[in-house]
Design an enzyme around this catalytic site. Structure first.
Site, PDB file in Angstrom:
ATOM      1  N   TYR A 208       0.830  -1.221   0.000  1.00 36.95           N
ATOM      2  CA  TYR A 208       0.000   0.000   0.000  1.00 36.95           C
ATOM      3  C   TYR A 208       0.860   1.265   0.000  1.00 36.95           C
ATOM      4  CZ  TYR A 208      -4.068  -2.894   0.231  1.00 36.95           C
ATOM      5  OH  TYR A 208      -5.023  -3.807  -0.092  1.00 36.95           O
TER       6      TYR A 208
ATOM      7  N   ASN B  75     -12.662   2.033  -6.546  1.00 35.32           N
ATOM      8  CA  ASN B  75     -11.285   2.512  -6.566  1.00 35.32           C
ATOM      9  C   ASN B  75     -10.929   3.167  -5.246  1.00 35.32           C
ATOM     10  OD1 ASN B  75     -11.330   1.647  -9.193  1.00 35.32           O
ATOM     11  ND2 ASN B  75     -11.656   3.686 -10.058  1.00 35.32           N
ATOM     12  N   VAL B  76      -9.685   3.026  -4.863  1.00 33.11           N
ATOM     13  CA  VAL B  76      -9.205   3.623  -3.603  1.00 33.11           C
ATOM     14  C   VAL B  76      -8.286   4.807  -3.884  1.00 33.11           C
ATOM     15  CG1 VAL B  76      -9.503   1.489  -2.312  1.00 33.11           C
ATOM     16  CG2 VAL B  76      -7.308   1.923  -3.451  1.00 33.11           C
TER      17      VAL B  76
ATOM     18  N   HIS C 117     -14.639   0.549  -1.235  1.00 38.06           N
ATOM     19  CA  HIS C 117     -13.496  -0.304  -0.869  1.00 38.06           C
ATOM     20  C   HIS C 117     -12.433   0.459  -0.102  1.00 38.06           C
ATOM     21  CE1 HIS C 117     -14.467  -3.448  -4.218  1.00 38.06           C
ATOM     22  NE2 HIS C 117     -15.343  -3.451  -3.235  1.00 38.06           N
TER      23      HIS C 117
ATOM     24  N   CYS D 131      -0.033   6.058  16.153  1.00 39.15           N
ATOM     25  CA  CYS D 131      -1.311   6.699  15.829  1.00 39.15           C
ATOM     26  C   CYS D 131      -1.289   8.116  16.394  1.00 39.15           C
ATOM     27  CB  CYS D 131      -2.457   5.900  16.463  1.00 39.15           C
ATOM     28  SG  CYS D 131      -4.040   6.776  16.434  1.00 39.15           S
TER      29      CYS D 131
ATOM     30  N   CYS E  52      -3.840   8.023  19.540  1.00 41.36           N
ATOM     31  CA  CYS E  52      -3.622   7.272  20.786  1.00 41.36           C
ATOM     32  C   CYS E  52      -2.175   6.849  20.984  1.00 41.36           C
ATOM     33  CB  CYS E  52      -4.529   6.038  20.806  1.00 41.36           C
ATOM     34  SG  CYS E  52      -3.997   4.716  19.701  1.00 41.36           S
TER      35      CYS E  52
ATOM     36  N   THR F 129     -14.949  -1.788 -14.884  1.00 38.25           N
ATOM     37  CA  THR F 129     -14.877  -2.846 -13.877  1.00 38.25           C
ATOM     38  C   THR F 129     -15.116  -4.202 -14.528  1.00 38.25           C
ATOM     39  OG1 THR F 129     -15.713  -3.645 -11.739  1.00 38.25           O
ATOM     40  CG2 THR F 129     -17.302  -2.538 -13.191  1.00 38.25           C
TER      41      THR F 129
ATOM     42  N   LEU G 204     -13.212  -1.461 -21.419  1.00 38.41           N
ATOM     43  CA  LEU G 204     -12.309  -1.755 -22.538  1.00 38.41           C
ATOM     44  C   LEU G 204     -12.732  -3.043 -23.235  1.00 38.41           C
ATOM     45  CD1 LEU G 204      -9.755  -0.664 -23.903  1.00 38.41           C
ATOM     46  CD2 LEU G 204      -8.407  -2.151 -22.411  1.00 38.41           C
TER      47      LEU G 204
ATOM     48  N   ALA H 115     -11.873   4.294 -21.442  1.00 36.19           N
ATOM     49  CA  ALA H 115     -12.814   5.146 -20.696  1.00 36.19           C
ATOM     50  C   ALA H 115     -12.610   6.627 -21.007  1.00 36.19           C
ATOM     51  CB  ALA H 115     -12.654   4.891 -19.200  1.00 36.19           C
TER      52      ALA H 115
HETATM   53  N1  APR Z   1     -10.722   1.983 -20.170  1.00 35.56           N
HETATM   54  C1  APR Z   1     -11.826   1.293 -19.786  1.00 35.56           C
HETATM   55  N2  APR Z   1     -11.766   0.083 -19.184  1.00 35.56           N
HETATM   56  C2  APR Z   1     -10.539  -0.425 -18.949  1.00 35.56           C
HETATM   57  C3  APR Z   1      -9.348   0.237 -19.324  1.00 35.56           C
HETATM   58  C4  APR Z   1      -9.475   1.495 -19.944  1.00 35.56           C
HETATM   59  N3  APR Z   1      -8.393   2.189 -20.345  1.00 35.56           N
HETATM   60  N4  APR Z   1      -8.291  -0.556 -18.977  1.00 35.56           N
HETATM   61  C5  APR Z   1      -8.809  -1.658 -18.398  1.00 35.56           C
HETATM   62  N5  APR Z   1     -10.158  -1.592 -18.398  1.00 35.56           N
HETATM   63  C6  APR Z   1     -11.124  -2.572 -17.870  1.00 35.56           C
HETATM   64  C7  APR Z   1     -10.686  -4.003 -18.005  1.00 35.56           C
HETATM   65  O1  APR Z   1     -11.138  -4.531 -19.250  1.00 35.56           O
HETATM   66  C8  APR Z   1     -11.389  -4.667 -16.818  1.00 35.56           C
HETATM   67  O2  APR Z   1     -12.673  -5.131 -17.188  1.00 35.56           O
HETATM   68  O3  APR Z   1     -11.234  -2.321 -16.492  1.00 35.56           O
HETATM   69  C9  APR Z   1     -11.544  -3.531 -15.800  1.00 35.56           C
HETATM   70  C10 APR Z   1     -10.606  -3.660 -14.618  1.00 35.56           C
HETATM   71  O4  APR Z   1     -10.964  -4.820 -13.924  1.00 35.56           O
HETATM   72  P1  APR Z   1     -10.196  -5.191 -12.567  1.00 35.56           P
HETATM   73  O5  APR Z   1      -8.740  -5.072 -12.800  1.00 35.56           O
HETATM   74  O6  APR Z   1     -10.785  -6.483 -12.087  1.00 35.56           O
HETATM   75  O7  APR Z   1     -10.577  -4.020 -11.565  1.00 35.56           O
HETATM   76  P2  APR Z   1     -11.935  -3.834 -10.778  1.00 35.56           P
HETATM   77  O8  APR Z   1     -13.107  -4.328 -11.567  1.00 35.56           O
HETATM   78  O9  APR Z   1     -11.976  -2.432 -10.305  1.00 35.56           O
HETATM   79  O10 APR Z   1     -11.726  -4.795  -9.501  1.00 35.56           O
HETATM   80  C11 APR Z   1     -12.744  -4.770  -8.518  1.00 35.56           C
HETATM   81  O11 APR Z   1     -11.401  -6.138  -7.074  1.00 35.56           O
HETATM   82  O12 APR Z   1      -9.324  -6.602  -6.340  1.00 35.56           O
HETATM   83  C12 APR Z   1     -10.495  -6.011  -5.980  1.00 35.56           C
HETATM   84  O13 APR Z   1     -10.795  -4.276  -4.464  1.00 35.56           O
HETATM   85  C13 APR Z   1     -10.281  -4.550  -5.721  1.00 35.56           C
HETATM   86  O14 APR Z   1     -11.744  -2.726  -6.249  1.00 35.56           O
HETATM   87  C14 APR Z   1     -11.105  -3.868  -6.793  1.00 35.56           C
HETATM   88  C15 APR Z   1     -12.123  -4.935  -7.165  1.00 35.56           C
END
Ligand code: APR
Length: 236
Positions: free
Chosen positions: A56, A95-96, A112, A139, A142, A179, A205, A222
């Site tokens: 992290y 997203n974090v 998350h 911390c 504390c 996602t 994508l 995106a």
């Molecule tokens: N534009 C649009 N989409 C994109 C791009 C881009 N430039 N690059 C990648 N992607 C898409 C990929 O095709 C994929 O479907 O973004 C998605 C990313 O998927 P993951 O890597 O699985 O990320 P996410 O869906 O956010 O993961 C969900 O899983 O590991 C945990 O807590 C973590 O929040 C995360 C959660």
């Protein structure tokens, strides 16, 4: 002139990819380089907190080096126009990173957690945090050296889901951006939207695991397809 719609948008790592932030499950993603069981679970933290802090710390240190991209700004513009006419945009993000917030989005639910916050497991205090964290960091509240990243790990309960469900009950449109649809409960929101008979758009994508559950599927980067989608909504 946009209609006074209530829109719920779920975002994932793909919306930040064009800002230079690693996704998780793409070929060059974070889970291809690190075992999530070791760096993103309470058990992994208990077993080797230094390893988790290093994971992290590296991601937190990257935040000042990346900037919001046109997709983030397009969602801010959509929210502003909807609010002007009495509508709303609830941005549920997995997203974090802080890119939605830095782009000016107001109603953001970081289900998350947040990379730029830490939590003390002794007193419960939550602090904004830009530096490295270690097992020796006291911390500020504390003094105990028992702080952890303010991140929801696998096996832990995502945050803000009451507000998410309330927003879904009031929504007229659901969108998922960047996602993979791999992680629940976030990945279940499209089914919730379907049960409510809402239009459901996927902007990604590549087709996600949930692609067949959407009524409108748009593929591309995106930073290109999200501004185009927002323009279409605002010109509607
Ligand atoms: N534009 C649009 N989409 C994109 C791009 C881009 N430039 N690059 C990648 N992607 C898409 C990929 O095709 C994929 O479907 O973004 C998605 C990313 O998927 P993951 O890597 O699985 O990320 P996410 O869906 O956010 O993961 C969900 O899983 O590991 C945990 O807590 C973590 O929040 C995360 C959660």
């Amino acid at each position: 002139m946009v209609k006074p719609l209530n829109i719920v948008v779920l975002t994932g790592a793909g919306i930040s990819a064009d800002s230079g932030v690693d996704t998780f499950r793409d070929p060059d993603g974070a889970w291809m380089k690190n075992d999530p069981a070791k760096v993103a679970t309470p058990e992994g933290f208990a077993e080797d907190p230094a390893r988790v802090h290093a994971f992290y710390n590296a991601r937190r240190a990257q935040l000042p080096k990346v900037d919001p991209n046109p997709a983030h700004f397009a969602l801010t513009r959509l929210e502003e126009e909807l609010v002007k006419v009495g509508g709303s945009l609830t941005l549920v993000t997995q997203n974090v990173d802080d890119l939605h917030q830095r782009a000016g989005s107001r109603r953001v639910l970081p289900i998350h957690g947040l990379l730029d916050h830490v939590e003390c497991t002794s007193c419960g205090a939550i602090h904004t945090w830009a530096e490295d964290l270690s097992t020796d960091t006291p911390c500020p509240s504390c003094g105990e050296t028992t702080m952890r990243p303010y991140i929801v790990w696998f096996g832990e309960i995502p945050r803000h889901f009451d507000e998410v469900e309330d927003a879904m009950m009031e929504a007229h449109l659901f969108a998922a951006i960047g996602t993979s649809g791999a992680v629940y409960p976030a990945a279940g929101l499209v089914s919730f939207a379907r049960e409510r008979g809402l239009p459901r758009v996927e902007l990604n994508l590549d087709p996600s695991d949930n692609a067949s559950l959407f009524t409108d599927n748009r593929y591309g980067r995106a930073s290109t397809i999200v501004p185009a989608w927002v323009d279409e909504l605002l010109d509607a």
